[in-house]
Design a protein around this motif. Structure first.
Motif, PDB file in Angstrom:
ATOM      1  N   ARG A 247       0.828  -1.207   0.000  1.00 60.41           N
ATOM      2  CA  ARG A 247       0.000   0.000   0.000  1.00 60.41           C
ATOM      3  C   ARG A 247       0.862   1.258   0.000  1.00 60.41           C
ATOM      4  NH1 ARG A 247      -2.663  -4.036   1.683  1.00 60.41           N
ATOM      5  NH2 ARG A 247      -4.931  -4.194   1.517  1.00 60.41           N
ATOM      6  N   GLN A 250       2.449   1.537  -3.605  1.00 53.85           N
ATOM      7  CA  GLN A 250       1.532   2.051  -4.628  1.00 53.85           C
ATOM      8  C   GLN A 250       1.104   3.489  -4.350  1.00 53.85           C
ATOM      9  OE1 GLN A 250      -1.673  -0.733  -5.192  1.00 53.85           O
ATOM     10  NE2 GLN A 250      -0.336  -2.318  -6.041  1.00 53.85           N
ATOM     11  N   SER A 251       1.020   3.841  -3.062  1.00 51.47           N
ATOM     12  CA  SER A 251       0.618   5.218  -2.756  1.00 51.47           C
ATOM     13  C   SER A 251       1.680   6.218  -3.178  1.00 51.47           C
ATOM     14  CB  SER A 251       0.319   5.366  -1.257  1.00 51.47           C
ATOM     15  OG  SER A 251       1.497   5.189  -0.493  1.00 51.47           O
ATOM     16  N   PHE A 252       2.956   5.803  -3.181  1.00 46.20           N
ATOM     17  CA  PHE A 252       4.032   6.670  -3.651  1.00 46.20           C
ATOM     18  C   PHE A 252       4.407   6.410  -5.109  1.00 46.20           C
ATOM     19  CE2 PHE A 252       4.604   7.118   0.889  1.00 46.20           C
ATOM     20  CZ  PHE A 252       5.014   8.433   1.036  1.00 46.20           C
ATOM     21  N   ALA A 253       3.655   5.501  -5.770  1.00 47.53           N
ATOM     22  CA  ALA A 253       3.921   5.149  -7.172  1.00 47.53           C
ATOM     23  C   ALA A 253       5.373   4.715  -7.366  1.00 47.53           C
ATOM     24  CB  ALA A 253       3.577   6.325  -8.102  1.00 47.53           C
ATOM     25  N   ASN A 254       5.867   3.905  -6.441  1.00 47.03           N
ATOM     26  CA  ASN A 254       7.268   3.477  -6.478  1.00 47.03           C
ATOM     27  C   ASN A 254       7.429   2.036  -6.957  1.00 47.03           C
ATOM     28  OD1 ASN A 254       8.529   5.831  -5.749  1.00 47.03           O
ATOM     29  ND2 ASN A 254       8.628   5.361  -3.570  1.00 47.03           N
ATOM     30  N   GLU A 255       6.487   1.556  -7.760  1.00 41.31           N
ATOM     31  CA  GLU A 255       6.578   0.180  -8.243  1.00 41.31           C
ATOM     32  C   GLU A 255       7.866  -0.056  -9.040  1.00 41.31           C
ATOM     33  OE1 GLU A 255       2.118   1.160  -8.115  1.00 41.31           O
ATOM     34  OE2 GLU A 255       4.005   2.166  -8.624  1.00 41.31           O
ATOM     35  N   ASP A 257      10.701   1.525  -8.800  1.00 38.19           N
ATOM     36  CA  ASP A 257      11.855   1.540  -7.905  1.00 38.19           C
ATOM     37  C   ASP A 257      11.971   0.219  -7.157  1.00 38.19           C
ATOM     38  OD1 ASP A 257      14.060   2.983  -6.595  1.00 38.19           O
ATOM     39  OD2 ASP A 257      12.820   2.774  -4.796  1.00 38.19           O
ATOM     40  N   GLU A 258      10.838  -0.319  -6.692  1.00 40.54           N
ATOM     41  CA  GLU A 258      10.861  -1.610  -6.019  1.00 40.54           C
ATOM     42  C   GLU A 258      11.316  -2.716  -6.963  1.00 40.54           C
ATOM     43  OE1 GLU A 258      10.559  -2.556  -2.907  1.00 40.54           O
ATOM     44  OE2 GLU A 258      10.340  -0.478  -2.284  1.00 40.54           O
TER      45      GLU A 258
END
Length: 615
Positions: A247, A250-255, A257-258
């Motif tokens: 959560r 996705q809330s930081f739109a860091n997919e 980066d992950e």
């Protein structure tokens, strides 16, 4: 920790004592490591102890497998050698059928013995694997908070699941492959020597080269497979971290980066697997090549011996059949090396975890704690989380009376939660003492101490399962009425009954299907159900709305009556009703008194209230 292992494995150093079975991988001049290696070897063998009757039967079946394998070439030699004689015999057909029947019986015995070894051996290996996994999980339950402060969940999960996966195969195939290989190899060499010592001698001269070759790549595989296990733990850690916090991701739109962070670990693991596969391929191709060389040598030397009338065609056929029997141990040896390295590296990592001693454990003379009144005393308490960091608490002294409702306030990071964590002995003090009812917490059993204390921690944690199962965690033997009463006391009953299946609703992993306030009310209800003589609430109402907070506060005041209660809170409404408010800063305990008295004094408490509007 990982980099040190990898660097240690890769840098130049004195040659190790290269054993084929590397239970003692330490240098000869490292007596402590050698002692630990011997202890691990003894522990490895000890896992067979409960299964000795089955292991004995498996080894007896392995002897039968080897004996029947050797019998086949001898019967073939018997038939071929007697063919000229049988050609003129009137009962040749009967004799051939009889020998064929004997060979069929031998085949059936071999098939039954192989089935038993394979099935029952795997069952035994799986049982030992399950036992090791259980020991790992049980041991992890005993390890202290300090251990988990420096470890990562993904790494521990890998040791419990991935590392133990190959143990069952090793515990099964270890005795079986060793017994069958030795018996088949010894039997085949005996037959070869009996038929033609020259051929047997040639094969014997080739064997040391094969063993030396295998030992070289055995060591390389050991390093590569250990590295792989360490790096797959890194992959697991990355997955557990990213998916557990999906959560936030996705809330930081860091997919993306992950994904990049995952790919770094994934590529490291891939490289370690490539190194392992290279060593494995070189080992297997070399051993297969050795098998082919043996066959070629027997055919060429046998042909020369036939030309010089030193060997018959029947004996050459027997030699070739014996070579086939001789090659099976070589294949088993290849497989055993692979299983050994997979299983041994996993076993070593499992033992490293099992050898980790808890920092917090019962003293030898620890006594049970009963009839707790709830008097808590801190005497000149000093504490730091690690040896090379500043003290979190320095010289704290404090008395809390039985049944007193105490609020602990102050700026973040001054040690309020740490102070409370010392009461149930999640950590041990570096100096001074903490006592309950006059007993130093280090002098009583952990189980009795922690049964007497109920905690609602700042980090809300719920388990996968239903609402009912999570509430029962507070007191597994509680009745239905007691569970519902605890939920009502925590102002949780109404929202629970509104869920799709009420108390039987599955809340998902870590209560993901509930709101923050709902999760916190369930943890408070769980503490209510435990009903201990000492209660500690670490900002337990921080996620509640105003209406829920008021309802929980009323329940808290009712629950606190007659028991010692410590509340860490920032909200003024929670602090106001305390019998005593303690103000903790980096300078120590600077103020204490009731809300009205502290406000009238105009000190630190009043300053925090006026600048923040809340404590």
């Amino acid at each position: 920790m990982t980099s040190q292992v990898l660097n240690g494995a890769g840098r130049a150093r004195k040659p190790r004592n290269n054993r084929l079975f590397r239970f003692f991988p330490a240098r000869p001049d490292d007596p402590e490591a050698r002692r630990k290696g011997r202890a691990r070897f003894a522990r490895f063998l000890g896992y067979y102890r409960p299964h000795l009757p089955l292991l004995t039967t498996i080894l007896a079946s392995a002897v039968l497998v080897a004996a029947t394998a050797i019998a086949m070439p001898l019967l073939a030699n018997h038939i071929v050698a007697r063919l000229p004689e049988l050609a003129d015999s009137p009962d040749a057909t009967r004799q051939l059928l009889f020998i064929g029947g004997v060979m069929l019986v031998i085949f059936v015995l071999q098939a039954l013995a192989t089935y038993f070894v394979d099935y029952q051996g795997h069952v035994m290996g799986a049982r030992i694997e399950a036992q090791v996994r259980r020991e790992l999980f049980e041991h992890c339950q005993k390890l202290s908070f300090t251990f988990y402060d420096r470890q990562r969940t993904g790494q521990l999960m890998s040791r419990i699941s991935n590392d133990s996966l190959w143990l069952g195969e090793l515990f099964h195939h270890g005795p079986e492959d060793v017994a069958i290989s030795l018996l088949k190899f010894g039997g085949a060499m005996a037959v070869l020597t009996w038929i033609d010592p020259m051929v047997a001698g040639t094969i014997a001269l080739m064997i040391p080269f094969a063993i030396g070759y295998a030992m070289i790549f055995n060591r390389r595989m050991n390093i590569a497979l250990r590295t792989s296990k360490e790096r797959i733990a890194g992959v697991n850690e990355r997955v557990e971290d990213a998916l557990g916090g999906i959560r936030v991701v996705q809330s930081f739109a860091n997919e993306a980066d992950e994904l990049r962070r995952f790919e770094v670990q994934n590529q490291h693991f891939l490289q370690s697997r490539k190194d392992g596969y290279r060593s494995e391929a070189l080992l297997w191709s070399g051993m297969d090549g050795f098998a082919q060389l043996v066959t070629v040598a027997v055919i060429v030397i046998g042909a020369f011996r036939i030309l010089h009338a030193d060997l018959s065609a029947a004996e050459l056929l027997t030699l070739l059949l014996c070579v086939g029997v001789l090659l099976d141990p070589i294949k088993r040896f290849d497989n055993f090396i692979r299983l050994w390295q997979e299983g041994y590296t996993g076993f070593t990592r499992a033992m490293e975890l099992l050898e980790e001693e808890p920092d917090i454990a019962d003293n030898p003379d620890a006594r049970p704690l009963s009839d707790v009144k709830g008097a808590i005393a801190f005497r000149n308490v000093r504490f730091r989380y690690e040896a090379d960091v500043p003290l979190v608490l320095d010289g704290i002294s404090l008395d809390i009376r039985p049944g007193e409702f105490v609020a602990l306030v102050g700026p973040s990071g001054v040690g309020k939660s740490t102070l409370c964590a010392l009461i149930p002995r999640f950590y041990d003090v570096d100096g001074g003492s903490v006592s309950i009812d006059g007993h130093d917490v280090r002098s009583v059993t952990l189980a009795a101490l922690r049964r007497s204390i109920g905690m609602v921690q700042q980090d809300v944690y719920l388990f996968s399962g239903t609402v009912w199962e999570n509430l029962l965690y507070g007191r597994p033997g509680a009745s239905d009425d007691e569970v519902i009463a605890a939920a009502c006391a925590a102002n949780a009953h109404d929202f629970i009954t509104a869920l799709p299946q009420g108390y039987d609703t599955d809340i998902g992993q870590r209560g993901v299907k509930l709101s923050g306030g709902q999760k916190q009310r369930l943890t408070i209800a769980r503490a209510f159900l435990k009903n201990p003589p000492v209660l500690i609430f670490d900002e337990a109402t921080s996620a509640l709305d105003n209406d829920s907070e008021r309802a929980v506060q009323q329940a808290l005041l009712g629950l606190a009556r007659g028991r010692t209660t410590i509340v860490i809170a920032h909200r003024l409404s929670t602090v106001r009703h305390a019998d005593r408010i303690l103000v903790l800063t980096r300078e120590g305990m600077v103020e204490q008194g009731t809300h009205d008295a502290l406000m009238a004094a105009g000190g630190v408490y009043a300053g925090l209230h006026s600048t923040q509007g809340r404590i």
